[in-house]
Design an enzyme around this catalytic site. Structure first.
Site, short mmCIF file in Angstrom:
data_model
loop_
_atom_site.label_atom_id
_atom_site.label_comp_id
_atom_site.label_asym_id
_atom_site.label_seq_id
_atom_site.Cartn_x
_atom_site.Cartn_y
_atom_site.Cartn_z
N ASP A 23 -52.84 27.83 36.17
CA ASP A 23 -52.65 28.26 37.55
C ASP A 23 -52.02 29.65 37.48
O ASP A 23 -50.92 29.82 36.95
CB ASP A 23 -51.71 27.28 38.26
CG ASP A 23 -52.01 27.15 39.73
OD1 ASP A 23 -52.26 28.19 40.37
OD2 ASP A 23 -52.00 26.02 40.25
N ASP A 70 -54.05 31.46 42.31
CA ASP A 70 -53.33 31.04 43.50
C ASP A 70 -53.39 32.11 44.59
O ASP A 70 -53.17 33.29 44.31
CB ASP A 70 -51.87 30.80 43.10
CG ASP A 70 -51.03 30.21 44.22
OD1 ASP A 70 -51.37 29.11 44.68
OD2 ASP A 70 -50.05 30.85 44.64
N GLU A 127 -58.23 30.60 44.92
CA GLU A 127 -57.83 29.93 46.16
C GLU A 127 -57.86 30.97 47.28
O GLU A 127 -57.14 31.95 47.24
CB GLU A 127 -56.41 29.36 46.03
CG GLU A 127 -56.02 28.55 47.27
CD GLU A 127 -54.53 28.35 47.43
OE1 GLU A 127 -54.14 27.35 48.04
OE2 GLU A 127 -53.74 29.20 46.98
N HIS A 155 -52.97 19.13 45.32
CA HIS A 155 -51.51 18.97 45.45
C HIS A 155 -50.98 19.48 46.79
O HIS A 155 -49.80 19.32 47.07
CB HIS A 155 -50.83 19.71 44.30
CG HIS A 155 -51.05 21.19 44.40
ND1 HIS A 155 -52.29 21.78 44.25
CD2 HIS A 155 -50.20 22.19 44.69
CE1 HIS A 155 -52.18 23.08 44.44
NE2 HIS A 155 -50.93 23.37 44.70
N ASP A 156 -51.81 20.15 47.58
CA ASP A 156 -51.37 20.67 48.89
C ASP A 156 -51.92 19.85 50.05
O ASP A 156 -51.73 20.22 51.20
CB ASP A 156 -51.88 22.11 49.08
CG ASP A 156 -51.19 23.10 48.17
OD1 ASP A 156 -50.02 22.86 47.81
OD2 ASP A 156 -51.83 24.11 47.82
C1 GLC Z 1 -50.88 27.85 47.01
C2 GLC Z 1 -50.46 26.64 46.23
C3 GLC Z 1 -49.30 26.02 46.90
C4 GLC Z 1 -48.18 27.03 46.92
C5 GLC Z 1 -48.63 28.34 47.57
C6 GLC Z 1 -47.65 29.44 47.27
O1 GLC Z 1 -51.34 27.55 48.27
O2 GLC Z 1 -51.53 25.76 46.07
O3 GLC Z 1 -48.89 24.82 46.30
O4 GLC Z 1 -47.09 26.50 47.65
O5 GLC Z 1 -49.85 28.78 47.06
O6 GLC Z 1 -47.71 29.81 45.92
#
Ligand code: GLC
Ligand code: CA
Length: 553
Positions: free
Chosen positions: A98, A199, A252, A328-329
């Site tokens: 990640d 991320d 992402e 995980h979100d």
């Molecule tokens: C992304 C991650 C999340 C995190 C955010 C800030 O959305 O998946 O878990 O809190 O970025 O890094």
């Protein structure tokens, strides 16, 4: 159809903190993951995405990094990592890191230096702005509630944080910052990692802004400057990834639409292999802007079909989709998109898996999804751990009085990220075999029913079904490369589509309801490849039934 090298990739996502504890401290760790590699291999996944394992104060569970080249001590050491990597490579499982480089931790040495004064080597590593009339430079709100700006007296300036204040945004317009990102990537690639999940990768491309007229409610609405993002991604490719073979990248991108995603995941590999879109998981969020993503309204099957179909068609032949129901979100898939009622849970989990795995793109399986793990059904605020959930309660209930406490608890129960973060359920012994110490976070009490040991011993389990779905993707060219045609978009109960490659066609039928329905898509002329009921009633489709046919004409 261009045939990307990663067309048969299936990624298993591991949340290290909650996967397997190996040293009796209640926290999952790298050696624990290593012990469980055979399990991932047995499932059939060929990549593992690890949520962040770097040194971090854990304000946001590892998404606030204080050292990009060190392992979080609770997870182990670099030697443990190398040993995990070697074991994974022996099984032909690539490890994806990640890459969290929109922001660092406020404890990162770069930020500690940067905030001291305006003239130190790291002064421009972050985004600093002067106050305007004694206030923040503009009215941007962070993703995790409150202003996106925090004041630092030593500099008499504000720094930007798209997420929590403990996560200051790096200044990608500074070439030195981009060089740091490249050297972090090289550090891990040289150790042997085979991919990156990037991320919030749309956030580094900040738009130009003036202090006037800023009316964004959320910092995400202002991101990204697309051309700038293209350049950043191309630079990473040319200067880093081009020197390695077959590195899987997924960005992402909460702001992407199919047109931009097609560009970022263009099949010539100059930017990213694929993008995580947010449209299908944000459907309810758009209903009530006040509460946004906390809305617990269920999403209609029609809307879900519309959005997934739009992405299938929009990227076909141009880019590549990432396929996911949860991570995980997000809350647990079966609880959110179907039902976790014990009467239907197993069927529903298989039905969702089928709907997703037969699409064009790369499926992501989030730990526990393959055994049909459910939401935690938490009742009190004290049971939550995630900063986003706690901040939201504080802001919406205590500060703004927008919703009542009990109402917010309902929202959190449906939507909190903590639903996904309860430890992995390995068996029915104490703490589900996750740890023999006090677990860092309480287990879902249903582990006595839903666990890996039970799933492995039952040939009709969700696990064995997922195994077959994954085998199908590896073996079947139509699943890998076929194009997509939605059937009956207005049908609010049944999700049916065809995948076609030259003259070969697959028909996928999923009943999203508890009712038996009748649908005739010509399945009686086809051969059933997989389904979640033993027998086949042809045009009758039972509750949560799914079936996939090879059509013979
Ligand atoms: C992304 C991650 C999340 C995190 C955010 C800030 O959305 O998946 O878990 O809190 O970025 O890094
Ligand atoms: Ca441990």
């Amino acid at each position: 159809m261009k045939k990307p090298w990663f067309a048969d990739a299936v990624v298993y996502q591991i949340y290290p903190m909650s996967f397997q504890d190996s040293n009796h401290d209640g926290i999952g760790d790298l050696n624990g993951i290593k012990q469980r590699l055979d399990y991932v291999d047995q499932l059939g996944a060929n990549f593992i995405w690890l949520n962040p394992i770097y040194k971090s104060p854990n304000a946001d569970n590892g998404y606030d990094i204080s050292d990009y080249c060190a392992i979080q001590p609770a997870y182990g050491t670099l030697a443990d990592f190398d040993s995990l990597l070697a074991a994974a490579n022996r099984l032909n499982i690539g490890i994806m890191m990640d890459l969290v480089v929109n922001h660092t931790s406020e404890q990162h040495p770069w930020f500690l230096a940067s905030k001291k004064n305006r003239n130190n080597p790291y002064a421009d590593y972050y985004i600093w702005r002067d106050p305007v009339d004694g206030h923040a430079p503009n009215d941007w709100l962070g993703v995790f509630q409150g202003s996106a700006w925090t004041y630092v007296p030593e500099r008499d300036q504000y720094y930007l944080h798209s997420f929590a204040s403990a996560q200051p945004d790096l200044n990608w317009q500074n070439p030195a910052v981009r060089a740091e990102v490249r050297s972090i990537m090289k550090f891990w690639l040289d150790r042997g990692v085979r991919g990156f999940r990037m991320d919030a990768i749309d956030f580094p491309a900040k738009p130009k802004w003036s202090n006037e007229g800023q009316t964004f409610t959320n910092v995400g609405d202002a991101m990204p400057d697309l051309k700038r993002l293209n350049r950043y991604l191309q630079e990473i490719n040319q200067q880093v990834l081009a020197n390695y073979d077959r590195i899987l990248t997924v960005g992402e991108m909460s702001t992407a639409d199919p047109a931009t995603a097609a560009e970022f995941s263009n099949l010539d590999g100059s930017e990213l292999n694929m993008v995580f879109e947010f449209e299908h998981v944000d459907l309810a969020a758009n209903k009530d802007k006040r509460i946004g993503k906390w809305s617990s309204d269920s999403v209609s099957v029609k809307d879900l079909k519309r959005v997934l179909s739009k992405w299938q068609v929009g990227l076909d032949g141009k880019g590549w989709n990432s396929l996911y129901w949860n991570n995980h979100d997000q809350p647990r898939a079966v609880s959110r998109f179907a039902t976790d009622d014990p009467k239907w849970r197993v069927k529903a989990a298989k039905m969702l898996g089928t709907t997703l795995h037969l699409l064009q793109g790369t499926p992501y399986v989030y730990e526990g999804e393959e055994i049909g793990m459910t939401n935690a059904h938490l009742k009190t605020l004290q049971q939550y751990e995630d900063l986003d959930s706690l901040n939201a309660y504080h802001e919406l209930v205590d500060e703004k009085h927008l919703v009542s406490g009990p109402q917010m608890l309902e929202y959190l129960a449906a939507r909190s990220r903590d639903n996904a973060r309860t430890p992995m359920q390995w068996n029915s012994e104490s703490n589900a075999g996750f740890t023999d110490a006090q677990p860092w976070y309480a287990l879902n009490p249903n582990y006595d029913q839903i666990n890996v040991a039970e799933s492995l011993s039952d040939p009709t389990s969700v696990f064995h079904y997922y195994q077959q779905l994954i085998q199908l993707r590896h073996a079947n060219e139509v699943v890998k490369y076929g194009n997509y045609l939605e059937l009956d978009p207005d049908d609010g109960e049944c999700f049916a589509y065809v995948r076609q490659l030259e003259s070969r066609r697959l028909l996928v039928i999923s009943n999203f309801t508890e009712n038996q329905i009748e649908r005739d898509y010509g399945q009686n002329q086809g051969t059933r490849l997989i389904g979640n009921y033993d027998d086949d009633l042809g045009v009758s489709i039972r509750p949560y039934e799914c079936k996939v046919y090879e059509l013979n004409n």
